[in-house]
Design a protein around this motif. Structure first.
Motif, PDB file in Angstrom:
ATOM      1  N   MET A 137       0.847  -1.195   0.000  1.00 11.36           N
ATOM      2  CA  MET A 137       0.000   0.000   0.000  1.00 11.36           C
ATOM      3  C   MET A 137       0.876   1.236   0.000  1.00 11.36           C
ATOM      4  N   LEU A 138       0.572   2.194  -0.870  1.00  9.15           N
ATOM      5  CA  LEU A 138       1.299   3.435  -0.905  1.00  9.15           C
ATOM      6  C   LEU A 138       0.904   4.320   0.270  1.00  9.15           C
ATOM      7  N   ILE A 139       1.863   5.018   0.845  1.00  8.97           N
ATOM      8  CA  ILE A 139       1.609   5.943   1.928  1.00  8.97           C
ATOM      9  C   ILE A 139       1.482   7.328   1.346  1.00  8.97           C
ATOM     10  N   SER A 140       0.434   8.041   1.713  1.00  7.25           N
ATOM     11  CA  SER A 140       0.142   9.337   1.116  1.00  7.25           C
ATOM     12  C   SER A 140       1.227  10.354   1.408  1.00  7.25           C
ATOM     13  N   PRO A 141       1.600  11.182   0.406  1.00 11.10           N
ATOM     14  CA  PRO A 141       2.558  12.242   0.649  1.00 11.10           C
ATOM     15  C   PRO A 141       2.018  13.295   1.607  1.00 11.10           C
ATOM     16  N   TYR A 142       0.690  13.309   1.828  1.00 10.39           N
ATOM     17  CA  TYR A 142       0.121  14.273   2.754  1.00 10.39           C
ATOM     18  C   TYR A 142       0.596  14.034   4.179  1.00 10.39           C
ATOM     19  N   ASN A 143       0.868  12.757   4.517  1.00 12.42           N
ATOM     20  CA  ASN A 143       1.116  12.483   5.919  1.00 12.42           C
ATOM     21  C   ASN A 143       2.401  11.712   6.185  1.00 12.42           C
ATOM     22  N   LEU A 144       3.368  11.854   5.312  1.00  6.99           N
ATOM     23  CA  LEU A 144       4.667  11.259   5.578  1.00  6.99           C
ATOM     24  C   LEU A 144       5.673  12.350   5.901  1.00  6.99           C
ATOM     25  N   GLY A 145       6.240  12.298   7.063  1.00  8.42           N
ATOM     26  CA  GLY A 145       7.308  13.230   7.388  1.00  8.42           C
ATOM     27  C   GLY A 145       8.625  12.685   6.871  1.00  8.42           C
ATOM     28  N   MET A 146       9.458  13.536   6.307  1.00  9.37           N
ATOM     29  CA  MET A 146      10.716  13.086   5.723  1.00  9.37           C
ATOM     30  C   MET A 146      11.859  13.173   6.739  1.00  9.37           C
ATOM     31  N   ASN A 147      11.630  13.802   7.886  1.00  4.42           N
ATOM     32  CA  ASN A 147      12.716  14.019   8.822  1.00  4.42           C
ATOM     33  C   ASN A 147      12.508  13.212  10.095  1.00  4.42           C
ATOM     34  N   ALA A 148      12.213  13.881  11.194  1.00  3.78           N
ATOM     35  CA  ALA A 148      12.125  13.203  12.484  1.00  3.78           C
ATOM     36  C   ALA A 148      10.949  12.236  12.533  1.00  3.78           C
ATOM     37  N   LEU A 149      11.171  11.100  13.190  1.00  3.27           N
ATOM     38  CA  LEU A 149      10.103  10.130  13.386  1.00  3.27           C
ATOM     39  C   LEU A 149       9.316  10.495  14.638  1.00  3.27           C
ATOM     40  N   ASN A 150       8.046  10.106  14.657  1.00  6.83           N
ATOM     41  CA  ASN A 150       7.239  10.294  15.854  1.00  6.83           C
ATOM     42  C   ASN A 150       7.699   9.336  16.943  1.00  6.83           C
ATOM     43  N   PRO A 151       7.887   9.823  18.166  1.00  4.73           N
ATOM     44  CA  PRO A 151       8.194   8.897  19.259  1.00  4.73           C
ATOM     45  C   PRO A 151       6.950   8.076  19.568  1.00  4.73           C
ATOM     46  N   LEU A 152       7.121   6.794  19.729  1.00  2.00           N
ATOM     47  CA  LEU A 152       5.992   5.936  20.065  1.00  2.00           C
ATOM     48  C   LEU A 152       6.346   5.120  21.306  1.00  2.00           C
ATOM     49  N   ASN A 153       6.529   5.822  22.399  1.00  4.49           N
ATOM     50  CA  ASN A 153       6.776   5.122  23.649  1.00  4.49           C
ATOM     51  C   ASN A 153       5.493   4.549  24.233  1.00  4.49           C
ATOM     52  N   SER A 154       4.359   5.155  23.866  1.00  8.98           N
ATOM     53  CA  SER A 154       3.055   4.697  24.337  1.00  8.98           C
ATOM     54  C   SER A 154       2.058   4.767  23.189  1.00  8.98           C
ATOM     55  N   ILE A 155       1.251   3.729  23.019  1.00  7.33           N
ATOM     56  CA  ILE A 155       0.170   3.734  22.033  1.00  7.33           C
ATOM     57  C   ILE A 155      -1.145   3.481  22.764  1.00  7.33           C
ATOM     58  N   CYS A 156      -2.125   4.318  22.448  1.00  4.02           N
ATOM     59  CA  CYS A 156      -3.457   4.166  23.015  1.00  4.02           C
ATOM     60  C   CYS A 156      -4.292   3.255  22.118  1.00  4.02           C
ATOM     61  N   LEU A 157      -4.880   2.246  22.716  1.00  2.00           N
ATOM     62  CA  LEU A 157      -5.714   1.287  21.999  1.00  2.00           C
ATOM     63  C   LEU A 157      -7.187   1.607  22.192  1.00  2.00           C
ATOM     64  N   PHE A 158      -7.921   1.703  21.075  1.00  2.00           N
ATOM     65  CA  PHE A 158      -9.376   1.770  21.085  1.00  2.00           C
ATOM     66  C   PHE A 158      -9.885   0.455  20.519  1.00  2.00           C
ATOM     67  N   CYS A 159     -10.765  -0.240  21.234  1.00  2.00           N
ATOM     68  CA  CYS A 159     -11.295  -1.503  20.717  1.00  2.00           C
ATOM     69  C   CYS A 159     -12.512  -1.912  21.521  1.00  2.00           C
ATOM     70  N   GLY A 160     -13.126  -3.003  21.115  1.00  2.00           N
ATOM     71  CA  GLY A 160     -14.390  -3.427  21.682  1.00  2.00           C
ATOM     72  C   GLY A 160     -14.287  -4.039  23.073  1.00  2.00           C
ATOM     73  N   ALA A 161     -15.341  -3.823  23.854  1.00  2.00           N
ATOM     74  CA  ALA A 161     -15.506  -4.515  25.134  1.00  2.00           C
ATOM     75  C   ALA A 161     -16.193  -5.860  24.923  1.00  2.00           C
ATOM     76  N   SER A 162     -16.392  -6.210  23.654  1.00  2.00           N
ATOM     77  CA  SER A 162     -16.895  -7.518  23.240  1.00  2.00           C
ATOM     78  C   SER A 162     -15.803  -8.201  22.431  1.00  2.00           C
ATOM     79  N   PRO A 163     -15.759  -9.538  22.424  1.00  2.00           N
ATOM     80  CA  PRO A 163     -14.756 -10.225  21.603  1.00  2.00           C
ATOM     81  C   PRO A 163     -15.106 -10.250  20.125  1.00  2.00           C
ATOM     82  N   GLY A 164     -16.366  -9.918  19.779  1.00  2.00           N
ATOM     83  CA  GLY A 164     -16.773  -9.966  18.383  1.00  2.00           C
ATOM     84  C   GLY A 164     -17.143 -11.363  17.941  1.00  2.00           C
ATOM     85  N   ALA A 165     -17.654 -11.455  16.715  1.00  2.00           N
ATOM     86  CA  ALA A 165     -18.158 -12.723  16.195  1.00  2.00           C
ATOM     87  C   ALA A 165     -17.066 -13.611  15.607  1.00  2.00           C
TER      88      ALA A 165
END
Length: 211
Positions: free
Chosen positions: A1-29
């Motif tokens: 998949m191509l990554i859009s030029p709108y949202n690719l930074g060419m220099n510094a990377l985003n620090p990802l020391n913490s990621i927030c998860l959004f997901c279901g309180a159900s396990p799903g089908a």
């Protein structure tokens, strides 16, 4: 998949020391959702990324938290007191913050996180996802946001976002500010490279109609 030029930074990377998860309180089908949540927690632990989430012990939330803890990761939960009293709060987390309201919950999760990823879920997941996207659009934060598109779960939502853009309710830079992938390591790398949209011109009232 191509990554859009709108949202690719060419220099510094985003620090990802913490990621927030959004997901279901159900396990799903489909059992694949549980496996994706398990993989999510495991990969975050293995890559030394702290998991921030809604503090629940049930559904995909509980699966992801348990997997991260089992793999030696750090898990921070944020849960409203009402839900904690209903005994859905996870009592084995690294840290559990008990707050009074859903608004406090979302604000603290945002403050604690360097980025956001949504797995399959229902109303609550979409509420958290779209509030984060709206805050990004308005420059209340500049943190990257991703959809973990497990088994095409979000295909129709992605199509609707395209429809919103085509009908001129979203600008391209805001439509492209959400990263999407069905492969979790690839999605995490997209978040590392994502560049927040430049909202200055959009917020300029003289140019609001220039979509």
């Amino acid at each position: 998949m191509l990554i859009s030029p709108y949202n690719l930074g060419m220099n510094a990377l985003n620090p990802l020391n913490s990621i927030c998860l959004f997901c279901g309180a159900s396990p799903g089908a489909n059992p694949i959702y549980r496996e994706a949540a398990r993989q999510f927690g495991t990969i975050l632990a293995e890559t030394h990324i702290r998991l921030i989430y809604g503090g629940g012990s049930v559904g995909l939330m509980g699966v992801a938290a348990d997997a991260c803890l089992a793999a030696g990761g750090e898990v921070v939960g944020v849960i409203p007191r009402l839900l904690m009293e209903k005994e859905v709060g996870h009592k084995g987390l690294t840290t559990l913050h008990v707050v009074e309201t859903m608004h406090e919950r979302k604000a603290l999760m945002t403050d604690l996180s360097d980025g956001f990823i949504a797995l399959p879920g229902g109303y609550g997941t979409l509420d958290e996802l779209f509030e984060s996207l709206t805050w990004l659009q308005l420059a209340y934060h500049t943190k990257p946001i991703g959809l973990y598109n497990v088994s095409g779960f979000y295909d129709k939502l992605i199509s609707f976002l395209d429809h919103m853009r085509d009908e001129r309710f979203l600008r391209d830079l805001h439509r492209d500010s959400i990263q999407v992938d069905a492969d979790l390591p690839t999605l995490i790398e997209k978040l590392r490279h994502a560049k927040a949209p430049e909202t200055g011109k959009w917020l300029d009232h003289a140019k609001r109609d220039d979509l």
